[in-house]
Design a protein around this motif. Structure first.
Motif, PDB file in Angstrom:
ATOM      1  N   ARG A   3       0.777  -1.180   0.074  1.00 11.30           N
ATOM      2  CA  ARG A   3      -0.096  -0.171   0.028  1.00 11.30           C
ATOM      3  C   ARG A   3       1.014   1.397   0.077  1.00 11.30           C
ATOM      4  N   VAL A   4       0.758   2.052  -1.049  1.00 15.89           N
ATOM      5  CA  VAL A   4       1.732   3.281  -1.286  1.00 15.89           C
ATOM      6  C   VAL A   4       0.617   4.577  -1.219  1.00 15.89           C
ATOM      7  N   LEU A   5       1.356   5.469  -0.388  1.00 21.88           N
ATOM      8  CA  LEU A   5       0.723   6.886  -0.374  1.00 21.88           C
ATOM      9  C   LEU A   5       1.516   7.593  -1.308  1.00 21.88           C
ATOM     10  N   VAL A   6       0.842   8.425  -2.261  1.00 19.70           N
ATOM     11  CA  VAL A   6       1.559   9.380  -3.020  1.00 19.70           C
ATOM     12  C   VAL A   6       0.902  10.830  -2.491  1.00 19.70           C
ATOM     13  N   LEU A   7       1.909  11.447  -2.168  1.00 22.55           N
ATOM     14  CA  LEU A   7       1.500  12.874  -1.882  1.00 22.55           C
ATOM     15  C   LEU A   7       1.298  13.744  -3.160  1.00 22.55           C
ATOM     16  N   GLY A   8       0.371  14.166  -3.678  1.00 25.58           N
ATOM     17  CA  GLY A   8       0.363  14.639  -5.099  1.00 25.58           C
ATOM     18  C   GLY A   8       0.019  16.144  -5.257  1.00 25.58           C
ATOM     19  N   GLY A   9      -0.750  16.301  -6.658  1.00 20.12           N
ATOM     20  CA  GLY A   9      -1.122  17.685  -6.902  1.00 20.12           C
ATOM     21  C   GLY A   9      -0.386  18.198  -7.941  1.00 20.12           C
ATOM     22  N   THR A  10       0.774  17.481  -8.530  1.00 20.92           N
ATOM     23  CA  THR A  10       1.355  17.691  -9.545  1.00 20.92           C
ATOM     24  C   THR A  10       1.229  16.808 -10.821  1.00 20.92           C
ATOM     25  N   SER A  11       1.872  17.087 -11.958  1.00 17.01           N
ATOM     26  CA  SER A  11       1.568  16.273 -13.147  1.00 17.01           C
ATOM     27  C   SER A  11       2.286  14.974 -12.838  1.00 17.01           C
ATOM     28  N   GLU A  12       3.625  14.990 -12.014  1.00 19.38           N
ATOM     29  CA  GLU A  12       4.411  13.741 -11.745  1.00 19.38           C
ATOM     30  C   GLU A  12       3.927  12.908 -10.898  1.00 19.38           C
ATOM     31  N   VAL A  26       0.506  -3.332  -6.244  1.00 19.45           N
ATOM     32  CA  VAL A  26       0.499  -2.118  -5.371  1.00 19.45           C
ATOM     33  C   VAL A  26      -1.081  -1.743  -5.196  1.00 19.45           C
ATOM     34  N   ASP A  27      -1.214  -1.221  -4.342  1.00 19.10           N
ATOM     35  CA  ASP A  27      -2.354  -0.548  -3.969  1.00 19.10           C
ATOM     36  C   ASP A  27      -2.185   1.005  -3.523  1.00 19.10           C
ATOM     37  N   VAL A  28      -2.396   1.956  -4.431  1.00 20.10           N
ATOM     38  CA  VAL A  28      -2.237   3.126  -4.180  1.00 20.10           C
ATOM     39  C   VAL A  28      -3.211   4.302  -3.913  1.00 20.10           C
ATOM     40  N   VAL A  29      -2.919   5.077  -3.137  1.00 19.20           N
ATOM     41  CA  VAL A  29      -3.890   6.173  -2.739  1.00 19.20           C
ATOM     42  C   VAL A  29      -3.236   7.448  -2.818  1.00 19.20           C
ATOM     43  N   SER A  30      -3.621   8.479  -3.523  1.00 17.70           N
ATOM     44  CA  SER A  30      -3.053   9.666  -3.616  1.00 17.70           C
ATOM     45  C   SER A  30      -3.752  10.785  -2.813  1.00 17.70           C
ATOM     46  N   SER A  31      -3.067  11.587  -2.281  1.00 17.15           N
ATOM     47  CA  SER A  31      -3.581  12.764  -1.383  1.00 17.15           C
ATOM     48  C   SER A  31      -3.305  14.010  -1.949  1.00 17.15           C
ATOM     49  N   LEU A  32      -4.268  14.918  -2.097  1.00 14.96           N
ATOM     50  CA  LEU A  32      -4.291  16.201  -2.525  1.00 14.96           C
ATOM     51  C   LEU A  32      -4.361  17.159  -1.328  1.00 14.96           C
ATOM     52  N   ALA A  33      -3.646  18.234  -1.392  1.00 15.79           N
ATOM     53  CA  ALA A  33      -3.836  19.226  -0.232  1.00 15.79           C
ATOM     54  C   ALA A  33      -5.207  20.126  -0.217  1.00 15.79           C
ATOM     55  N   GLY A  34      -5.944  20.148  -1.169  1.00 16.52           N
ATOM     56  CA  GLY A  34      -7.191  20.871  -1.517  1.00 16.52           C
ATOM     57  C   GLY A  34      -7.077  22.026  -1.482  1.00 16.52           C
ATOM     58  N   ARG A  35      -5.966  22.824  -1.794  1.00 20.22           N
ATOM     59  CA  ARG A  35      -5.846  24.039  -2.036  1.00 20.22           C
ATOM     60  C   ARG A  35      -6.200  24.642  -3.578  1.00 20.22           C
ATOM     61  N   VAL A  36      -6.460  23.718  -4.506  1.00 19.00           N
ATOM     62  CA  VAL A  36      -7.097  24.063  -5.774  1.00 19.00           C
ATOM     63  C   VAL A  36      -8.323  23.947  -5.796  1.00 19.00           C
ATOM     64  N   ARG A  37      -9.349  24.822  -6.150  1.00 14.76           N
ATOM     65  CA  ARG A  37     -10.896  24.651  -5.927  1.00 14.76           C
ATOM     66  C   ARG A  37     -11.146  23.261  -7.017  1.00 14.76           C
ATOM     67  N   GLU A  38     -10.552  23.234  -8.265  1.00  8.95           N
ATOM     68  CA  GLU A  38     -11.083  21.828  -9.298  1.00  8.95           C
ATOM     69  C   GLU A  38      -9.576  21.542  -9.534  1.00  8.95           C
ATOM     70  N   VAL A  40      -7.018  18.669 -11.034  1.00 11.24           N
ATOM     71  CA  VAL A  40      -6.864  17.697 -11.899  1.00 11.24           C
ATOM     72  C   VAL A  40      -6.583  16.070 -10.900  1.00 11.24           C
ATOM     73  N   LEU A  41      -7.662  15.511 -11.070  1.00 11.32           N
ATOM     74  CA  LEU A  41      -7.623  14.328 -10.199  1.00 11.32           C
ATOM     75  C   LEU A  41      -6.789  13.359 -10.728  1.00 11.32           C
ATOM     76  N   PRO A  42      -5.943  12.473 -10.002  1.00 17.84           N
ATOM     77  CA  PRO A  42      -5.141  11.088 -10.595  1.00 17.84           C
ATOM     78  C   PRO A  42      -6.138   9.972 -10.713  1.00 17.84           C
ATOM     79  N   VAL A  43      -5.787   8.969 -11.199  1.00 14.88           N
ATOM     80  CA  VAL A  43      -6.544   7.675 -11.203  1.00 14.88           C
ATOM     81  C   VAL A  43      -6.331   7.028  -9.879  1.00 14.88           C
TER      82      VAL A  43
END
Length: 245
Positions: A3-12, A26-38, A40-43
């Motif tokens: 289980r992998v946590l990806v701290l995201g919010g970028t194209s990378e 692999v079981d992946v979960v992405s975390s976004l800070a929520g500072r952008v209103r809309e 672009v969500l990862p898969v």
């Protein structure tokens, strides 16, 4: 399953999540800070919002049985990177930082490197009166009392004080060199202020500034926490996160 946590919010981060989503173990979960209103969500699985500092992130890692963390946040997201390093160390979970390479000045560039936004605000008055401020919405208040006329570009409106004489432009990259040249000419820009975030998504402004002979005040990145491994290679991050490296 790993289980992998990806701290995201970028194209990378989005590319990394997509690559890990097809890894069979692999079981992946992405975390976004929520500072952008809309955003672009990862898969894959996504959580949005802060963790509550080091304590909150440590508890979240434990309660969600995370085996590895990849910090693929923005190169200037220094707080979450520091929190991730501290929380991963506390819980005993391995951490890797994925950072795109910095921009590097080339022939014809008129860069003025500075350590931070406060230094940038002090540098600007000697370089020009009409300023293109392209640092995102955070940190704009460093220029609130700075003289000059500002064009401020951000994805969402700043929630802090802006320069007294400012025009706000809400837009999201990628941008072309031609459109950036047209923008700089339209607003008769004399100096560009940006952060050294790297990447191709917003680098056209640097090509445009070079073409027009404009000075660029370039804000340096905050160094990564000590002893935290990092890579600029997305393939290396995929191999590491999936346990193949």
């Amino acid at each position: 399953m790993r289980r992998v946590l990806v701290l995201g919010g970028t194209s990378e981060a989005r590319a990394l999540a997509a690559a890990l989503a097809v890894e069979p173990a692999v079981d992946v979960v992405s975390s976004l800070a929520g500072r952008v209103r809309e955003p672009v969500l990862p898969v894959g699985e996504v959580r949005i919002g802060g963790f509550g500092g080091v304590d909150g992130l440590s508890n979240w890692l434990r309660s969600n049985d995370i085996d590895a963390v990849v910090d693929a946040t923005h190169p200037f997201a220094a707080r979450i990177t520091a929190n991730a390093a501290a929380a991963a160390d506390r819980v005993g979970v391995p951490l890797l930082v994925l950072r795109r390479p910095e921009w590097v000045a080339g022939p014809g560039d008129r860069w003025h490197p500075v350590a931070d936004l406060a230094a940038a605000a002090r540098e600007v008055p000697a370089l020009g009166h009409r300023v293109f401020l392209t640092i995102g919405r955070q940190g704009v208040d460093a220029f609130a009392d700075a003289p000059g006329r500002y064009l401020v570009r951000a994805i969402d409106p700043p929630e802090v004080a802006m320069p007294a004489d400012a025009t706000l432009l809400l837009d999201r990259g990628p941008f072309t060199v031609e459109s950036e040249i047209a923008l700089l000419r339209e607003h008769r820009i004399e100096v560009v202020v940006t952060k050294n975030s790297g990447g191709a998504l917003t680098s056209a402004k640097l090509d445009a500034a070079r073409e027009l002979g404009l000075p660029v005040v370039m804000v340096a990145r905050t160094p990564l926490p000590k002893r935290v491994p990092s890579t600029a290679n997305p393939d290396d991050a995929v191999a590491w996160a999936s346990g193949r490296a």
